[in-house]
Design a protein around this motif. Structure first.
Motif, PDB file in Angstrom:
ATOM      1  N   PRO A 142       0.823  -1.219   0.000  1.00  0.00           N
ATOM      2  CA  PRO A 142       0.000   0.000   0.000  1.00  0.00           C
ATOM      3  C   PRO A 142       0.853   1.263   0.000  1.00  0.00           C
ATOM      4  O   PRO A 142       1.857   1.348   0.717  1.00  0.00           O
ATOM      5  N   ASP A 143       0.447   2.238  -0.784  1.00  0.00           N
ATOM      6  CA  ASP A 143       1.108   3.545  -0.784  1.00  0.00           C
ATOM      7  C   ASP A 143       0.567   4.427   0.330  1.00  0.00           C
ATOM      8  O   ASP A 143       1.313   5.215   0.926  1.00  0.00           O
ATOM      9  N   VAL A 144      -0.725   4.312   0.589  1.00  0.00           N
ATOM     10  CA  VAL A 144      -1.397   5.191   1.553  1.00  0.00           C
ATOM     11  C   VAL A 144      -2.306   4.373   2.453  1.00  0.00           C
ATOM     12  O   VAL A 144      -2.734   3.268   2.088  1.00  0.00           O
ATOM     13  N   ILE A 145      -2.596   4.917   3.614  1.00  0.00           N
ATOM     14  CA  ILE A 145      -3.514   4.254   4.544  1.00  0.00           C
ATOM     15  C   ILE A 145      -4.512   5.259   5.093  1.00  0.00           C
ATOM     16  O   ILE A 145      -4.243   6.460   5.170  1.00  0.00           O
ATOM     17  N   ASP A 146      -5.663   4.758   5.462  1.00  0.00           N
ATOM     18  CA  ASP A 146      -6.739   5.526   6.091  1.00  0.00           C
ATOM     19  C   ASP A 146      -7.112   4.722   7.333  1.00  0.00           C
ATOM     20  O   ASP A 146      -7.791   3.700   7.229  1.00  0.00           O
ATOM     21  N   VAL A 147      -6.651   5.158   8.496  1.00  0.00           N
ATOM     22  CA  VAL A 147      -6.755   4.340   9.712  1.00  0.00           C
ATOM     23  C   VAL A 147      -7.363   5.119  10.865  1.00  0.00           C
ATOM     24  O   VAL A 147      -7.437   6.349  10.834  1.00  0.00           O
ATOM     25  N   GLY A 148      -7.768   4.387  11.892  1.00  0.00           N
ATOM     26  CA  GLY A 148      -8.299   5.006  13.094  1.00  0.00           C
ATOM     27  C   GLY A 148      -7.265   5.895  13.758  1.00  0.00           C
ATOM     28  O   GLY A 148      -6.056   5.722  13.599  1.00  0.00           O
ATOM     29  N   PHE A 149      -7.759   6.854  14.511  1.00  0.00           N
ATOM     30  CA  PHE A 149      -6.945   7.903  15.120  1.00  0.00           C
ATOM     31  C   PHE A 149      -5.689   7.368  15.813  1.00  0.00           C
ATOM     32  O   PHE A 149      -4.581   7.877  15.618  1.00  0.00           O
ATOM     33  N   ALA A 150      -5.845   6.342  16.623  1.00  0.00           N
ATOM     34  CA  ALA A 150      -4.720   5.847  17.412  1.00  0.00           C
ATOM     35  C   ALA A 150      -3.643   5.179  16.569  1.00  0.00           C
ATOM     36  O   ALA A 150      -2.488   5.080  16.988  1.00  0.00           O
ATOM     37  N   PHE A 151      -4.017   4.726  15.369  1.00  0.00           N
ATOM     38  CA  PHE A 151      -3.067   3.983  14.555  1.00  0.00           C
ATOM     39  C   PHE A 151      -2.043   4.887  13.866  1.00  0.00           C
ATOM     40  O   PHE A 151      -0.960   4.436  13.515  1.00  0.00           O
ATOM     41  N   GLY A 152      -2.385   6.170  13.651  1.00  0.00           N
ATOM     42  CA  GLY A 152      -1.437   7.072  13.012  1.00  0.00           C
ATOM     43  C   GLY A 152      -0.191   7.302  13.848  1.00  0.00           C
ATOM     44  O   GLY A 152       0.937   7.057  13.384  1.00  0.00           O
ATOM     45  N   VAL A 193     -12.324   9.895  14.966  1.00  0.00           N
ATOM     46  CA  VAL A 193     -11.569  10.553  13.897  1.00  0.00           C
ATOM     47  C   VAL A 193     -10.678   9.527  13.202  1.00  0.00           C
ATOM     48  O   VAL A 193     -10.040   8.699  13.854  1.00  0.00           O
ATOM     49  N   TYR A 194     -10.654   9.581  11.876  1.00  0.00           N
ATOM     50  CA  TYR A 194      -9.718   8.765  11.102  1.00  0.00           C
ATOM     51  C   TYR A 194      -8.603   9.654  10.571  1.00  0.00           C
ATOM     52  O   TYR A 194      -8.754  10.880  10.500  1.00  0.00           O
ATOM     53  N   VAL A 195      -7.488   9.041  10.234  1.00  0.00           N
ATOM     54  CA  VAL A 195      -6.345   9.808   9.739  1.00  0.00           C
ATOM     55  C   VAL A 195      -5.777   9.194   8.467  1.00  0.00           C
ATOM     56  O   VAL A 195      -5.900   7.986   8.231  1.00  0.00           O
ATOM     57  N   GLN A 196      -5.152  10.054   7.663  1.00  0.00           N
ATOM     58  CA  GLN A 196      -4.464   9.636   6.452  1.00  0.00           C
ATOM     59  C   GLN A 196      -2.962   9.635   6.702  1.00  0.00           C
ATOM     60  O   GLN A 196      -2.453  10.415   7.512  1.00  0.00           O
ATOM     61  N   ALA A 197      -2.257   8.801   5.969  1.00  0.00           N
ATOM     62  CA  ALA A 197      -0.793   8.806   6.033  1.00  0.00           C
ATOM     63  C   ALA A 197      -0.237   8.113   4.796  1.00  0.00           C
ATOM     64  O   ALA A 197      -0.939   7.341   4.130  1.00  0.00           O
ATOM     65  N   ILE A 198       1.023   8.406   4.504  1.00  0.00           N
ATOM     66  CA  ILE A 198       1.730   7.794   3.380  1.00  0.00           C
ATOM     67  C   ILE A 198       2.751   6.803   3.932  1.00  0.00           C
ATOM     68  O   ILE A 198       3.497   7.126   4.859  1.00  0.00           O
ATOM     69  N   SER A 199       2.782   5.615   3.372  1.00  0.00           N
ATOM     70  CA  SER A 199       3.735   4.598   3.815  1.00  0.00           C
ATOM     71  C   SER A 199       5.167   5.054   3.567  1.00  0.00           C
ATOM     72  O   SER A 199       5.484   5.646   2.530  1.00  0.00           O
ATOM     73  N   ALA A 200       6.025   4.768   4.521  1.00  0.00           N
ATOM     74  CA  ALA A 200       7.454   5.069   4.357  1.00  0.00           C
ATOM     75  C   ALA A 200       8.057   4.243   3.232  1.00  0.00           C
ATOM     76  O   ALA A 200       9.125   4.580   2.714  1.00  0.00           O
ATOM     77  N   TYR A 201       7.381   3.181   2.842  1.00  0.00           N
ATOM     78  CA  TYR A 201       7.884   2.269   1.807  1.00  0.00           C
ATOM     79  C   TYR A 201       7.018   2.324   0.549  1.00  0.00           C
ATOM     80  O   TYR A 201       7.030   1.392  -0.253  1.00  0.00           O
ATOM     81  N   ALA A 202       6.296   3.418   0.374  1.00  0.00           N
ATOM     82  CA  ALA A 202       5.378   3.545  -0.755  1.00  0.00           C
ATOM     83  C   ALA A 202       6.089   3.353  -2.089  1.00  0.00           C
ATOM     84  O   ALA A 202       7.039   4.071  -2.394  1.00  0.00           O
ATOM     85  N   PRO A 203       5.633   2.395  -2.914  1.00  0.00           N
ATOM     86  CA  PRO A 203       6.228   2.210  -4.241  1.00  0.00           C
ATOM     87  C   PRO A 203       5.949   3.389  -5.170  1.00  0.00           C
ATOM     88  O   PRO A 203       6.694   3.623  -6.120  1.00  0.00           O
ATOM     89  N   HIS A 204       4.890   4.146  -4.889  1.00  0.00           N
ATOM     90  CA  HIS A 204       4.489   5.274  -5.738  1.00  0.00           C
ATOM     91  C   HIS A 204       4.333   6.523  -4.867  1.00  0.00           C
ATOM     92  O   HIS A 204       3.227   7.031  -4.672  1.00  0.00           O
TER      93      HIS A 204
END
Length: 390
Positions: A120-130, A294-305
């Motif tokens: 995965p390039d990006v994630i949409d996760v629960g608040f605590a997971f960010g 609240v949910y949060v967005q983030a970009i994977s440190a290992y994103a291929p794109h």
């Protein structure tokens, strides 16, 4: 927009502003040493600056974006994905739409060295997971061009994660099956709901299910610092035969397999609208235990794109992206800014639940979320002792 509608908007915005202030993140305690954040395009999403043009060109050169855990009926993600792909000509690979937040994190870990479509390039996760993913060095920083309009309480100051939307836990009820619609958590224990109540995820891995147990705790003598009553409630629900150990979805709701589905308000609204009265779905914000998530967005440190990932974030946090989420029934993180600039179409606003239903909503702090998550994940098997499966 009519003046009365604008007044309702401003009332809702004021309520949300107050609610957001409750979400004290304690951000300084939850990060690892950070590198300097990537700078966002200065002209904003869709702008004409050379920086934005360069990002678009780099993203198109990558040609693909891999997302995970984005069901098309989750906050209008189907439209979001389609519009982004058409706008930029970028193919979107969709991994495991029904995955939970924990599954998203595990997908990053399992694919650190994988540059293929399973990473995965990006994630949409629960608040605590960010914050926890940041601590594990699984994310890379990026600040979108609309960064300043995201409330400070809902973003990592270094750009490793940022809030995207919020909702409250609600009941989606199939009225063809359930004639007496429950109005509060305590009602779910009544014998008439035998074999009818289900969660929309596994409480051991799904943020939505974890938050559902948390909300039940608030309605059953618990507090933001005491979630054990939520586990006890689901144990009683299971012992009474009312709990259905099946991950509830729109299909199971419509078919009557899970006629009372505990889910986010925006997912309940989406199911109601998509089913169009066949069957009729009632959305109930319970009288007690109104928990905001609240949910949060983030970009994977290992994103291929990585460039496509940054462009995706620019799109999500543009007015167009934020209104797409709002159209799906959720409150996007830039909601107050949209209201202040009077850019919310009346036809979207009319489908939102009345603001007064959210007057009793409470938002846990990050520390409370982390503590609650651990108690619920660790205690589900010992207290409730039932597998929740597809």
């Amino acid at each position: 927009m009519a003046q009365s509608k604008l007044g309702a908007f401003r009332l809702r915005a004021a309520k949300l502003a107050a609610l957001f202030l409750v979400v004290s993140l304690m951000i300084s305690a939850c990060g690892s040493a950070a590198s300097e954040s990537t700078t966002a395009p200065t002209a904003g999403s869709g702008g004409t600056s050379s920086t934005m043009d360069a990002l678009i060109a780099a993203a198109k050169a990558e040609g693909e974006l891999t997302v995970i855990a984005l069901p098309h009926n989750w906050l209008n993600y189907g439209e979001m994905i389609e519009n982004f792909s058409k706008k930029y000509g970028i193919k979107i690979n969709e991994l495991n739409p029904d995955a939970g937040s924990g599954d998203e994190i595990e997908a990053i870990k399992a694919n650190k060295d994988n540059k293929g479509p399973q990473a995965p390039d990006v994630i949409d996760v629960g608040f605590a997971f960010g914050p926890s993913a940041k601590q594990e060095n699984l994310l890379q920083p990026y600040k979108v061009s609309t960064w300043d309009t995201i409330p400070n309480e809902l973003k990592d100051p270094e750009g490793y994660w940022f809030g995207d939307y919020y909702g409250v836990l609600a009941f989606a009820v199939n009225k063809d099956v359930v004639k007496n619609v429950p109005q509060d958590w305590a009602d779910l224990l009544k014998p008439e709901y035998k074999g009818q109540v289900a969660l929309a995820g596994d409480p051991r891995v799904s943020n939505l299910a974890i938050q559902s147990v948390y909300a039940a705790a608030l309605a059953n003598g618990g507090s933001l610092d005491n979630v054990q009553p939520g586990l006890d409630f689901f144990s009683k629900l299971n012992q009474a035969g009312n709990f259905v150990p099946v991950i509830a979805k729109q299909g199971t709701l419509a078919q009557g397999e899970t006629p009372i589905m505990i889910t986010w308000d925006y997912l309940a609204i989406s199911a109601r609208d998509e089913l169009g009265g066949n069957p009729e779905i009632e959305v109930v914000v319970p009288k007690s235990g109104v928990l905001g998530g609240v949910y949060v967005q983030a970009i994977s440190a290992y994103a291929p794109h990585p460039n496509a990932a940054k462009l995706w974030m620019e799109y999500l946090y543009s007015d167009e992206g934020q209104l797409t989420w709002l159209k799906g029934g959720g409150h996007p993180v830039r909601y107050n800014d949209l209201v202040a600039r009077n850019v919310i179409p009346a036809e979207i606003a009319e489908k939102l639940p009345p603001a007064e239903l959210y007057a009793n909503a409470v938002f846990p702090t990050l520390a409370q979320l982390e503590a609650a998550k651990k108690v619920i994940v660790d205690g589900w098997d010992t207290t409730v002792n039932v597998d929740v499966k597809e």
